[in-house]
Design an enzyme around this catalytic site. Structure first.
Site, PDB file in Angstrom:
ATOM      1  CB  SER A  22      -0.906  -0.009   1.203  1.00 31.56           C
ATOM      2  OG  SER A  22      -1.498   1.271   1.309  1.00 31.56           O
ATOM      3  CE1 TYR A  32      -4.457  -2.105   5.168  1.00 30.08           C
ATOM      4  CE2 TYR A  32      -3.415  -0.180   4.029  1.00 30.08           C
ATOM      5  CZ  TYR A  32      -4.068  -1.463   4.104  1.00 30.08           C
ATOM      6  OH  TYR A  32      -4.148  -1.912   2.685  1.00 30.08           O
TER       7      TYR A  32
END
Length: 276
Positions: free
Chosen positions: A150, A163
């Site tokens: 990501s 995250y």
């Protein structure tokens, strides 16, 4: 010679987090390009649906209920795949923490249990999937591992530090795998994903937020899960045989420009309007 119509013909693939979003798109694309696909995830219903879609289109698929926080569950799931198909050539490690994300905020207010759960799914789970997949890849003479990364793992941000930190760590994990097993034919790469507009995001992301994200893209649209699946499928195929230990960014150019890019475009437009 690679069959460009079916570059994954005779390959067996495992996709974790395969019941929705990027995982679903990738599982379907793998099958379209000739692979047999094991679709893994927590909830059986969406896995069955994806598998049925693949079979209805003429492919082969196996749904596997598998919790990536449990090493026993991973070992059992991959053993089930091996019993059914006899080998493994491709691992797309895509499962990630997507629930309770409202807890992923300021570090000074971070709940340690949430932090640990996120690491357990995103990082430990990815390592364990690779741990149990690698022996099968080696037995097949090599193969490809693709992790879903990501843009949150490339730079700091105001939200999602747990995250983002796990996604940053995936870059290191992938390089270690590429280094340790490359001479034995195993490649490992990360697809660094920008915003991919799933059906859920389409429904729930405010139009103003979508417009803001589009302004910072260098293309004129937001990504779709299928855009990411294209990159994953390429890295799974022998067409990418010279690519390993890499981080391939698929984010419409979002992370490649100055932080004030969109502001400067607006400033230039205002300046042009004033001169006119």
């Amino acid at each position: 010679m690679i069959d460009l119509s079916f570059p994954l013909r005779e390959k067996v693939a495992l996709v974790t987090g395969g019941g929705s979003g990027i995982g679903r798109a990738t599982a379907r694309m793998f099958a379209q390009r000739g692979a047999v696909v094991a679709v893994a995830g927590l909830d059986e219903a969406p896995l069955l649906q994806v598998a049925e879609e693949i079979v209805a289109a003429g492919g082969q698929a196996l749904p596997i209920v598998m919790d990536v926080t449990s090493e026993d569950a991973i070992a059992s799931g991959i053993a089930c795949l091996a019993d059914r198909f006899g080998k493994l050539d491709i691992l797309h490690s895509n499962a990630a923490q997507t629930g309770e994300m409202q807890e992923d905020g300021l570090i000074a207010a971070m709940d340690a249990d949430f932090w640990d759960r996120t690491f357990s799914i995103n990082l430990r789970g990815s390592m364990l999937c690779a741990k149990h997949a690698i022996p099968l890849l080696l037995a097949s003479g090599g193969g490809s591992i693709i992790f879903t990364g990501s843009g949150k793992g490339l730079a700091g941000d105001l939200d999602y530090p747990a995250y983002g930190t796990t996604k940053a760590a995936l870059l290191g994990l992938s390089r270690y795998i590429a280094t340790q097993y490359g001479k034995q034919g195993v490649r490992s790469n990360v697809v660094v994903v920008g915003l991919a507009m799933t059906e859920a995001l389409d429904r729930n992301m405010p139009e103003a937020a979508q417009k803001l994200m589009t302004e910072h893209n260098l293309v004129d649209h937001l990504g779709r899960p299928e855009d990411i699946a294209e990159v994953v499928a390429f890295l799974a195929s022998d067409q990418s045989r010279y690519i390993t230990g890499a981080a391939i960014v698929a984010d419409g150019g979002f992370t490649s420009h100055s932080a004030v890019y969109a502001d400067m475009l607006r400033f230039a437009a205002m300046d042009t309007g004033a001169k006119a």
